[in-house]
Design a protein around this motif. Sequence first.
Motif, PDB file in Angstrom:
ATOM      1  N   VAL A  47     -35.832  -8.217  32.586  1.00 45.13           N
ATOM      2  CA  VAL A  47     -35.338  -9.114  31.539  1.00 45.13           C
ATOM      3  C   VAL A  47     -34.933  -8.295  30.310  1.00 45.13           C
ATOM      4  O   VAL A  47     -35.560  -7.293  29.980  1.00 45.13           O
ATOM      5  CB  VAL A  47     -36.405 -10.155  31.183  1.00 45.13           C
ATOM      6  CG1 VAL A  47     -35.940 -11.053  30.040  1.00 45.13           C
ATOM      7  CG2 VAL A  47     -36.767 -10.990  32.405  1.00 45.13           C
ATOM      8  N   ASN A  48     -33.843  -8.778  29.613  1.00 45.84           N
ATOM      9  CA  ASN A  48     -33.291  -8.124  28.425  1.00 45.84           C
ATOM     10  C   ASN A  48     -32.697  -6.754  28.733  1.00 45.84           C
ATOM     11  O   ASN A  48     -32.676  -5.865  27.890  1.00 45.84           O
ATOM     12  CB  ASN A  48     -34.329  -7.998  27.302  1.00 45.84           C
ATOM     13  CG  ASN A  48     -34.698  -9.339  26.696  1.00 45.84           C
ATOM     14  OD1 ASN A  48     -33.866 -10.242  26.637  1.00 45.84           O
ATOM     15  ND2 ASN A  48     -35.949  -9.474  26.283  1.00 45.84           N
ATOM     16  N   ARG A  49     -32.206  -6.628  29.957  1.00 49.79           N
ATOM     17  CA  ARG A  49     -31.489  -5.417  30.333  1.00 49.79           C
ATOM     18  C   ARG A  49     -30.048  -5.769  30.643  1.00 49.79           C
ATOM     19  O   ARG A  49     -29.736  -6.877  31.062  1.00 49.79           O
ATOM     20  CB  ARG A  49     -32.134  -4.777  31.559  1.00 49.79           C
ATOM     21  CG  ARG A  49     -33.504  -4.163  31.290  1.00 49.79           C
ATOM     22  CD  ARG A  49     -34.027  -3.462  32.512  1.00 49.79           C
ATOM     23  NE  ARG A  49     -33.084  -2.412  32.950  1.00 49.79           N
ATOM     24  CZ  ARG A  49     -33.251  -1.709  34.089  1.00 49.79           C
ATOM     25  NH1 ARG A  49     -34.276  -1.983  34.881  1.00 49.79           N
ATOM     26  NH2 ARG A  49     -32.374  -0.787  34.411  1.00 49.79           N
ATOM     27  N   TYR A  69     -28.519 -11.212  42.727  1.00 47.41           N
ATOM     28  CA  TYR A  69     -29.823 -11.849  42.781  1.00 47.41           C
ATOM     29  C   TYR A  69     -29.728 -13.025  43.739  1.00 47.41           C
ATOM     30  O   TYR A  69     -28.661 -13.330  44.295  1.00 47.41           O
ATOM     31  CB  TYR A  69     -30.215 -12.292  41.369  1.00 47.41           C
ATOM     32  CG  TYR A  69     -31.660 -12.739  41.229  1.00 47.41           C
ATOM     33  CD1 TYR A  69     -32.711 -11.939  41.711  1.00 47.41           C
ATOM     34  CD2 TYR A  69     -31.966 -13.943  40.620  1.00 47.41           C
ATOM     35  CE1 TYR A  69     -34.009 -12.350  41.574  1.00 47.41           C
ATOM     36  CE2 TYR A  69     -33.282 -14.361  40.461  1.00 47.41           C
ATOM     37  CZ  TYR A  69     -34.306 -13.560  40.960  1.00 47.41           C
ATOM     38  OH  TYR A  69     -35.603 -13.961  40.839  1.00 47.41           O
ATOM     39  N   LEU A  95     -29.299  -9.773  30.981  1.00 48.50           N
ATOM     40  CA  LEU A  95     -30.182 -10.677  31.730  1.00 48.50           C
ATOM     41  C   LEU A  95     -31.219 -11.222  30.753  1.00 48.50           C
ATOM     42  O   LEU A  95     -32.111 -10.502  30.324  1.00 48.50           O
ATOM     43  CB  LEU A  95     -30.861  -9.939  32.875  1.00 48.50           C
ATOM     44  CG  LEU A  95     -31.838 -10.779  33.732  1.00 48.50           C
ATOM     45  CD1 LEU A  95     -31.133 -11.940  34.412  1.00 48.50           C
ATOM     46  CD2 LEU A  95     -32.536  -9.901  34.745  1.00 48.50           C
ATOM     47  N   GLU A  96     -31.095 -12.496  30.405  1.00 46.15           N
ATOM     48  CA  GLU A  96     -32.013 -13.112  29.455  1.00 46.15           C
ATOM     49  C   GLU A  96     -33.227 -13.715  30.166  1.00 46.15           C
ATOM     50  O   GLU A  96     -34.319 -13.739  29.607  1.00 46.15           O
ATOM     51  CB  GLU A  96     -31.289 -14.197  28.665  1.00 46.15           C
ATOM     52  CG  GLU A  96     -30.202 -13.659  27.760  1.00 46.15           C
ATOM     53  CD  GLU A  96     -29.588 -14.731  26.895  1.00 46.15           C
ATOM     54  OE1 GLU A  96     -29.801 -14.688  25.670  1.00 46.15           O
ATOM     55  OE2 GLU A  96     -28.899 -15.612  27.438  1.00 46.15           O
ATOM     56  N   ALA A  97     -33.028 -14.218  31.384  1.00 45.16           N
ATOM     57  CA  ALA A  97     -34.139 -14.798  32.158  1.00 45.16           C
ATOM     58  C   ALA A  97     -33.763 -14.741  33.629  1.00 45.16           C
ATOM     59  O   ALA A  97     -32.589 -14.926  33.994  1.00 45.16           O
ATOM     60  CB  ALA A  97     -34.410 -16.224  31.725  1.00 45.16           C
ATOM     61  N   VAL A  98     -34.772 -14.462  34.506  1.00 46.06           N
ATOM     62  CA  VAL A  98     -34.509 -14.377  35.947  1.00 46.06           C
ATOM     63  C   VAL A  98     -34.145 -15.737  36.501  1.00 46.06           C
ATOM     64  O   VAL A  98     -33.293 -15.870  37.393  1.00 46.06           O
ATOM     65  CB  VAL A  98     -35.732 -13.793  36.675  1.00 46.06           C
ATOM     66  CG1 VAL A  98     -35.532 -13.818  38.192  1.00 46.06           C
ATOM     67  CG2 VAL A  98     -36.006 -12.382  36.210  1.00 46.06           C
ATOM     68  N   GLU A  99     -34.724 -16.781  35.914  1.00 47.01           N
ATOM     69  CA  GLU A  99     -34.425 -18.123  36.400  1.00 47.01           C
ATOM     70  C   GLU A  99     -34.622 -19.109  35.256  1.00 47.01           C
ATOM     71  O   GLU A  99     -35.666 -19.150  34.621  1.00 47.01           O
ATOM     72  CB  GLU A  99     -35.371 -18.468  37.555  1.00 47.01           C
ATOM     73  CG  GLU A  99     -35.003 -19.755  38.278  1.00 47.01           C
ATOM     74  CD  GLU A  99     -35.866 -19.975  39.520  1.00 47.01           C
ATOM     75  OE1 GLU A  99     -36.606 -20.970  39.513  1.00 47.01           O
ATOM     76  OE2 GLU A  99     -35.790 -19.162  40.440  1.00 47.01           O
ATOM     77  N   ASP A 100     -33.568 -19.859  34.954  1.00 47.00           N
ATOM     78  CA  ASP A 100     -33.676 -20.831  33.868  1.00 47.00           C
ATOM     79  C   ASP A 100     -34.086 -22.184  34.421  1.00 47.00           C
ATOM     80  O   ASP A 100     -34.497 -22.294  35.584  1.00 47.00           O
ATOM     81  CB  ASP A 100     -32.359 -20.917  33.093  1.00 47.00           C
ATOM     82  CG  ASP A 100     -31.209 -21.387  33.984  1.00 47.00           C
ATOM     83  OD1 ASP A 100     -31.460 -21.794  35.130  1.00 47.00           O
ATOM     84  OD2 ASP A 100     -30.054 -21.348  33.506  1.00 47.00           O
ATOM     85  N   VAL A 105     -29.730 -17.738  37.105  1.00 46.78           N
ATOM     86  CA  VAL A 105     -30.015 -16.562  36.300  1.00 46.78           C
ATOM     87  C   VAL A 105     -29.355 -16.765  34.926  1.00 46.78           C
ATOM     88  O   VAL A 105     -28.173 -17.116  34.842  1.00 46.78           O
ATOM     89  CB  VAL A 105     -29.466 -15.294  36.976  1.00 46.78           C
ATOM     90  CG1 VAL A 105     -29.718 -14.081  36.086  1.00 46.78           C
ATOM     91  CG2 VAL A 105     -30.090 -15.108  38.341  1.00 46.78           C
TER      92      VAL A 105
END
Length: 606
Positions: A47-49, A69, A95-100, A105
């Motif tokens: 996350v945050n990458r 993903y 990438l702010e979150a793997v799953e909202d 994503v």
Amino acid sequence: MNKDLIKELDSDKEAIDVEVQAVFSGVHETEGGEEKLYEDSMQHFGVNRIIDGKVINVHGDDVVVDVGYKSEGIVAASEFTEGVPSVGDHVEVLLEAVEDESGLVALSKRKADRIRGWERVTETHAEGDVVKGRVMRKIKGGLLVDIDVPVFLPASQVSIRRSGDIGRYIGQVIDCKIIKIDTGRRNIVVSRRRVIEEKREEMKQELMKEIEVGQLRKGVVKNITDFGAFVDLGGIDGLLHITDMRWGRISHPSEMVAIDEEIEVMILNIDTDRERISLGLKQKEPSPWDNVEEKYPVGSKTRGQVVNVMSYGAFVKLEEGVEGLVHISEMSWTRRIAQPSEVVAIGDMVDVVVLDINKQKEEISLGMKQTEINPWTLVAEKYPKGTVIKGRVRNMTNYGAFIEIEEGIDGLLHVSDISWTKKINHPSEILKKGEKTEAIVLSVDQEKKRVALGMKQLTPAPWLDRIPAKYVAGSTLKGKATKVTNFGVFVELEDGLEGLLHVSELAEERVESPEDLVKEGDEVEVRILRVDPQERKIALSMKEPQVTESAEDQERRQTEESAPGDAKDSEFGQTVLPTDEETPDQETSHQDETQTGEEKPQPPES
């Protein structure tokens, strides 16, 4: 499984199964192969990458991005500042979150661009560097400028001058200097003013080398005040004072120049130490004062327009740039003017005479009354001695009254010239201010502008014939005691005429105090001793008349009259002793001293 996609690809189920089995064939050879493959695919999804993605679809305002993903991410099309990408394009996203909440994503193109921009700016620039950027929008306290990353431009750093609404810079590409980089907060502050100041300093140095007094240079008006305008000559501002804008009169500099207007000015003065330059506009044209003495010689009559009225006079424009002052004292020969506005108003056209010129100070003295004949030169001709006039009592003083003979010409009626017989202490006893009265002209002094008037001279002097004829020595009559003094009693014989009953004539025996015999207001019977028309005095007596005066009585009376140190009766020459109550001076003041030959007090010029 998407059955529609399978139908579209025209592949049967068996063929697809074979391909899937081939992909996973190596996975089953080791224990936990599926789990390992899944974990390996997730190790790059921190996350945050910032990660790479591929655009697989663009639907309306949404861009679908595959980042490898288990599900795709959706990025708003507005985040792509360089335009909406096409299917198949590779993009960098954060990438702010793997799953909202929707199971997708969470990706951000804008944040990824900002991070990459920040990295590029910090790698290639440092504090003090000049950068170019476009003003994005106005925010609290300043502007937001895009230099590959949004940076803050404070309002105080936008320009070297107050520029009003800084919102007018939105959309413009400007040069700024980086004055602060905050790595922790990822914040950059820039200044456009620093860039302008440095450029102006360079221009100023060049300008100061080549500028000279008398040069004509072009500049741009940058500021206007009540006293003038500041003109940017290119690196330094010069002051164009309001008095140097036009030879004529102006009320405000805005009548001549406007902000951002380009004008040509003359260099009047240069102060190198203080870096100040004086400018002029009117000096580009010849001064109207150059030959003013030839155009308006002293004594000449001309015509002009009143352009200003002050408490002390009025300014009259003779031509553009040439004005003269008509002092309030030069407006009328005779009229009493409290304010020049009583005579003239702005815009009036008036005739004037040039009285004096000071070319060095650019001053001209003008007169309005000189265009007319001075009425005082005609007073002696119009009102010779003996002329009877009828005028209004304009003012009164202790020594007399001023009678208006005609507008602006007064005559003085002295108190001693009001009545032949009555003692007048103040003219208000006879006259009232504003009333009409008759008088006769006694004398005219044109040089001092004085006219002497008299009222009593309208009738013959009673002391010449009437009084001597009426009051004969030896005759007896009654009168009223008007005043009792230590030397005698004043008796009113008729209105305005008094005689003196001396203390020695009150009784046969010696009288110490006249009040013992006569009180003020008493009616007394008296005998006329003598009448002196020249001195205008009457001597009275209450004693019995004597046929002849013995030598002894005559000697005694003469001795008393000539005794040294005694106060003498100023009217009759009789001797009395003064007391604290009243002196012979007081007696004299009761009589009309001006009728005994004493000099009249001189009044001021009317």
